[in-house]
Design a protein around this motif. Structure first.
Motif, PDB file in Angstrom:
ATOM      1  N   VAL A 137       0.830  -1.196   0.000  1.00 49.25           N
ATOM      2  CA  VAL A 137       0.000   0.000   0.000  1.00 49.25           C
ATOM      3  C   VAL A 137       0.872   1.256   0.000  1.00 49.25           C
ATOM      4  O   VAL A 137       1.921   1.299   0.634  1.00 49.25           O
ATOM      5  CB  VAL A 137      -0.987  -0.005   1.197  1.00 49.25           C
ATOM      6  CG1 VAL A 137      -0.268   0.144   2.510  1.00 49.25           C
ATOM      7  CG2 VAL A 137      -2.048   1.055   1.035  1.00 49.25           C
ATOM      8  N   LEU A 138       0.454   2.265  -0.737  1.00 49.85           N
ATOM      9  CA  LEU A 138       1.201   3.524  -0.825  1.00 49.85           C
ATOM     10  C   LEU A 138       0.411   4.599  -0.082  1.00 49.85           C
ATOM     11  O   LEU A 138      -0.370   5.335  -0.685  1.00 49.85           O
ATOM     12  CB  LEU A 138       1.420   3.923  -2.283  1.00 49.85           C
ATOM     13  CG  LEU A 138       2.236   2.939  -3.122  1.00 49.85           C
ATOM     14  CD1 LEU A 138       2.264   3.368  -4.583  1.00 49.85           C
ATOM     15  CD2 LEU A 138       3.649   2.818  -2.568  1.00 49.85           C
ATOM     16  N   THR A 139       0.628   4.665   1.216  1.00 48.74           N
ATOM     17  CA  THR A 139      -0.056   5.642   2.059  1.00 48.74           C
ATOM     18  C   THR A 139       0.866   6.823   2.294  1.00 48.74           C
ATOM     19  O   THR A 139       2.034   6.645   2.625  1.00 48.74           O
ATOM     20  CB  THR A 139      -0.418   5.000   3.423  1.00 48.74           C
ATOM     21  OG1 THR A 139      -1.208   3.838   3.178  1.00 48.74           O
ATOM     22  CG2 THR A 139      -1.168   5.960   4.307  1.00 48.74           C
ATOM     23  N   GLU A 140       0.337   8.018   2.143  1.00 49.66           N
ATOM     24  CA  GLU A 140       1.133   9.216   2.399  1.00 49.66           C
ATOM     25  C   GLU A 140       1.349   9.376   3.901  1.00 49.66           C
ATOM     26  O   GLU A 140       0.422   9.208   4.695  1.00 49.66           O
ATOM     27  CB  GLU A 140       0.424  10.447   1.851  1.00 49.66           C
ATOM     28  CG  GLU A 140       1.293  11.675   1.849  1.00 49.66           C
ATOM     29  CD  GLU A 140       0.672  12.820   1.083  1.00 49.66           C
ATOM     30  OE1 GLU A 140       0.790  13.965   1.562  1.00 49.66           O
ATOM     31  OE2 GLU A 140       0.078  12.573   0.018  1.00 49.66           O
ATOM     32  N   ALA A 141       2.558   9.707   4.287  1.00 43.51           N
ATOM     33  CA  ALA A 141       2.888   9.881   5.706  1.00 43.51           C
ATOM     34  C   ALA A 141       2.303  11.183   6.232  1.00 43.51           C
ATOM     35  O   ALA A 141       2.294  12.196   5.535  1.00 43.51           O
ATOM     36  CB  ALA A 141       4.400   9.883   5.903  1.00 43.51           C
ATOM     37  N   GLU A 142       1.831  11.124   7.469  1.00 41.91           N
ATOM     38  CA  GLU A 142       1.407  12.324   8.185  1.00 41.91           C
ATOM     39  C   GLU A 142       2.478  12.605   9.233  1.00 41.91           C
ATOM     40  O   GLU A 142       2.781  11.750  10.057  1.00 41.91           O
ATOM     41  CB  GLU A 142       0.069  12.088   8.883  1.00 41.91           C
ATOM     42  CG  GLU A 142      -1.073  11.791   7.942  1.00 41.91           C
ATOM     43  CD  GLU A 142      -2.331  11.401   8.691  1.00 41.91           C
ATOM     44  OE1 GLU A 142      -2.657  12.048   9.708  1.00 41.91           O
ATOM     45  OE2 GLU A 142      -2.973  10.429   8.261  1.00 41.91           O
ATOM     46  N   ARG A 143       3.077  13.793   9.193  1.00 44.15           N
ATOM     47  CA  ARG A 143       4.129  14.175  10.134  1.00 44.15           C
ATOM     48  C   ARG A 143       3.507  15.024  11.232  1.00 44.15           C
ATOM     49  O   ARG A 143       2.696  15.904  10.966  1.00 44.15           O
ATOM     50  CB  ARG A 143       5.216  14.959   9.414  1.00 44.15           C
ATOM     51  CG  ARG A 143       6.390  15.353  10.297  1.00 44.15           C
ATOM     52  CD  ARG A 143       7.459  16.087   9.487  1.00 44.15           C
ATOM     53  NE  ARG A 143       8.058  15.236   8.490  1.00 44.15           N
ATOM     54  CZ  ARG A 143       9.102  14.429   8.716  1.00 44.15           C
ATOM     55  NH1 ARG A 143       9.651  14.367   9.907  1.00 44.15           N
ATOM     56  NH2 ARG A 143       9.602  13.689   7.757  1.00 44.15           N
ATOM     57  N   TYR A 144       3.902  14.748  12.483  1.00 45.56           N
ATOM     58  CA  TYR A 144       3.376  15.533  13.599  1.00 45.56           C
ATOM     59  C   TYR A 144       4.313  15.429  14.794  1.00 45.56           C
ATOM     60  O   TYR A 144       5.242  14.637  14.804  1.00 45.56           O
ATOM     61  CB  TYR A 144       1.963  15.067  13.986  1.00 45.56           C
ATOM     62  CG  TYR A 144       1.928  13.680  14.568  1.00 45.56           C
ATOM     63  CD1 TYR A 144       1.896  13.492  15.950  1.00 45.56           C
ATOM     64  CD2 TYR A 144       1.951  12.552  13.760  1.00 45.56           C
ATOM     65  CE1 TYR A 144       1.885  12.223  16.492  1.00 45.56           C
ATOM     66  CE2 TYR A 144       1.937  11.281  14.295  1.00 45.56           C
ATOM     67  CZ  TYR A 144       1.896  11.121  15.667  1.00 45.56           C
ATOM     68  OH  TYR A 144       1.899   9.852  16.207  1.00 45.56           O
ATOM     69  N   ARG A 145       4.044  16.241  15.796  1.00 52.87           N
ATOM     70  CA  ARG A 145       4.742  16.202  17.085  1.00 52.87           C
ATOM     71  C   ARG A 145       3.669  16.264  18.165  1.00 52.87           C
ATOM     72  O   ARG A 145       2.611  16.837  17.946  1.00 52.87           O
ATOM     73  CB  ARG A 145       5.672  17.405  17.250  1.00 52.87           C
ATOM     74  CG  ARG A 145       6.931  17.312  16.441  1.00 52.87           C
ATOM     75  CD  ARG A 145       7.812  18.562  16.642  1.00 52.87           C
ATOM     76  NE  ARG A 145       9.091  18.397  15.989  1.00 52.87           N
ATOM     77  CZ  ARG A 145       9.290  18.518  14.689  1.00 52.87           C
ATOM     78  NH1 ARG A 145       8.298  18.797  13.885  1.00 52.87           N
ATOM     79  NH2 ARG A 145      10.492  18.363  14.177  1.00 52.87           N
ATOM     80  N   PRO A 146       3.966  15.725  19.339  1.00 55.23           N
ATOM     81  CA  PRO A 146       3.021  15.904  20.444  1.00 55.23           C
ATOM     82  C   PRO A 146       2.861  17.398  20.738  1.00 55.23           C
ATOM     83  O   PRO A 146       3.740  18.199  20.412  1.00 55.23           O
ATOM     84  CB  PRO A 146       3.696  15.195  21.622  1.00 55.23           C
ATOM     85  CG  PRO A 146       4.706  14.282  21.006  1.00 55.23           C
ATOM     86  CD  PRO A 146       5.134  14.938  19.727  1.00 55.23           C
ATOM     87  N   ALA A 147       1.756  17.757  21.367  1.00 58.92           N
ATOM     88  CA  ALA A 147       1.551  19.149  21.775  1.00 58.92           C
ATOM     89  C   ALA A 147       2.726  19.583  22.650  1.00 58.92           C
ATOM     90  O   ALA A 147       3.262  18.787  23.437  1.00 58.92           O
ATOM     91  CB  ALA A 147       0.246  19.283  22.536  1.00 58.92           C
ATOM     92  N   ALA A 148       3.142  20.831  22.516  1.00 56.22           N
ATOM     93  CA  ALA A 148       4.322  21.349  23.227  1.00 56.22           C
ATOM     94  C   ALA A 148       4.270  21.077  24.726  1.00 56.22           C
ATOM     95  O   ALA A 148       5.291  20.743  25.335  1.00 56.22           O
ATOM     96  CB  ALA A 148       4.474  22.846  22.966  1.00 56.22           C
ATOM     97  N   GLU A 149       3.092  21.200  25.340  1.00 61.13           N
ATOM     98  CA  GLU A 149       2.981  20.987  26.792  1.00 61.13           C
ATOM     99  C   GLU A 149       3.163  19.522  27.197  1.00 61.13           C
ATOM    100  O   GLU A 149       3.369  19.224  28.370  1.00 61.13           O
ATOM    101  CB  GLU A 149       1.644  21.534  27.328  1.00 61.13           C
ATOM    102  CG  GLU A 149       0.415  20.813  26.846  1.00 61.13           C
ATOM    103  CD  GLU A 149      -0.140  21.329  25.515  1.00 61.13           C
ATOM    104  OE1 GLU A 149      -1.238  20.881  25.150  1.00 61.13           O
ATOM    105  OE2 GLU A 149       0.508  22.145  24.833  1.00 61.13           O
ATOM    106  N   LYS A 150       3.125  18.598  26.235  1.00 59.55           N
ATOM    107  CA  LYS A 150       3.323  17.174  26.533  1.00 59.55           C
ATOM    108  C   LYS A 150       4.772  16.731  26.377  1.00 59.55           C
ATOM    109  O   LYS A 150       5.155  15.682  26.862  1.00 59.55           O
ATOM    110  CB  LYS A 150       2.426  16.321  25.636  1.00 59.55           C
ATOM    111  CG  LYS A 150       0.962  16.484  25.943  1.00 59.55           C
ATOM    112  CD  LYS A 150       0.126  15.566  25.092  1.00 59.55           C
ATOM    113  CE  LYS A 150      -1.339  15.677  25.480  1.00 59.55           C
ATOM    114  NZ  LYS A 150      -2.144  14.697  24.770  1.00 59.55           N
ATOM    115  N   ILE A 151       5.588  17.513  25.670  1.00 57.61           N
ATOM    116  CA  ILE A 151       6.982  17.126  25.411  1.00 57.61           C
ATOM    117  C   ILE A 151       7.821  17.343  26.660  1.00 57.61           C
ATOM    118  O   ILE A 151       7.846  18.428  27.228  1.00 57.61           O
ATOM    119  CB  ILE A 151       7.562  17.910  24.221  1.00 57.61           C
ATOM    120  CG1 ILE A 151       6.782  17.569  22.949  1.00 57.61           C
ATOM    121  CG2 ILE A 151       9.049  17.596  24.048  1.00 57.61           C
ATOM    122  CD1 ILE A 151       7.176  18.388  21.730  1.00 57.61           C
ATOM    123  N   LEU A 152       8.511  16.277  27.091  1.00 55.66           N
ATOM    124  CA  LEU A 152       9.371  16.329  28.271  1.00 55.66           C
ATOM    125  C   LEU A 152      10.836  16.524  27.900  1.00 55.66           C
ATOM    126  O   LEU A 152      11.588  17.118  28.664  1.00 55.66           O
ATOM    127  CB  LEU A 152       9.195  15.064  29.102  1.00 55.66           C
ATOM    128  CG  LEU A 152       7.761  14.810  29.602  1.00 55.66           C
ATOM    129  CD1 LEU A 152       7.652  13.445  30.248  1.00 55.66           C
ATOM    130  CD2 LEU A 152       7.322  15.909  30.543  1.00 55.66           C
TER     131      LEU A 152
END
Length: 125
Positions: free
Chosen positions: A12-27
């Motif tokens: 399957v050729l699925t396009e990647a979705e790029r993301y980061r956790p919300a800033a307040e969740k990043i440790l």
């Protein structure tokens, strides 16, 4: 339904979705993430695909039940009490809905996931 409806992750050729956790969740770190959501059910409660995470540490709160299989890298999953489980290639596990804690990627990680999100109860007024 025909065989053509089968989703083969290797083809399957699925396009990647790029993301980061919300800033307040990043440790720590810069936990850049990619998700290839190869399948989502018409009702929106079931999904499956591939997730990739860069080194970093963030808070998690699961509303869905998730089956995971680590295929590359090393991560550490911690509960709110600080109890930890190290996850490596070949590990298979389920994270139940309601789990809260942290996910830390020590070495770039790749996992196969299958998620089920229970329907919200309807309220009659």
């Amino acid at each position: 339904m025909s065989i053509s409806t089968i989703i083969d992750f290797a083809q399957v050729l699925t396009e990647a979705e790029r993301y980061r956790p919300a800033a307040e969740k990043i440790l720590s770190g810069d936990p850049d993430q990619l998700v290839y959501n190869h399948y989502a059910s018409p009702c929106g409660q079931f999904a499956a695909g591939v997730w990739e995470g860069a080194v970093g540490h963030w808070k998690v709160s699961y509303t869905e039940h998730e089956y995971c299989e680590i295929v590359q890298g090393v991560s550490v999953l911690r509960d709110e009490a600080g109890e930890a489980k190290t996850l490596r290639a070949g590990d298979r596990f389920v994270i139940p809905a309601g789990f809260e804690g942290t996910w830390e990627v020590l070495e770039p990680c790749r996992k196969i996931y299958v998620m089920f999100e229970a329907a919200s109860p309807t309220v009659d007024i």
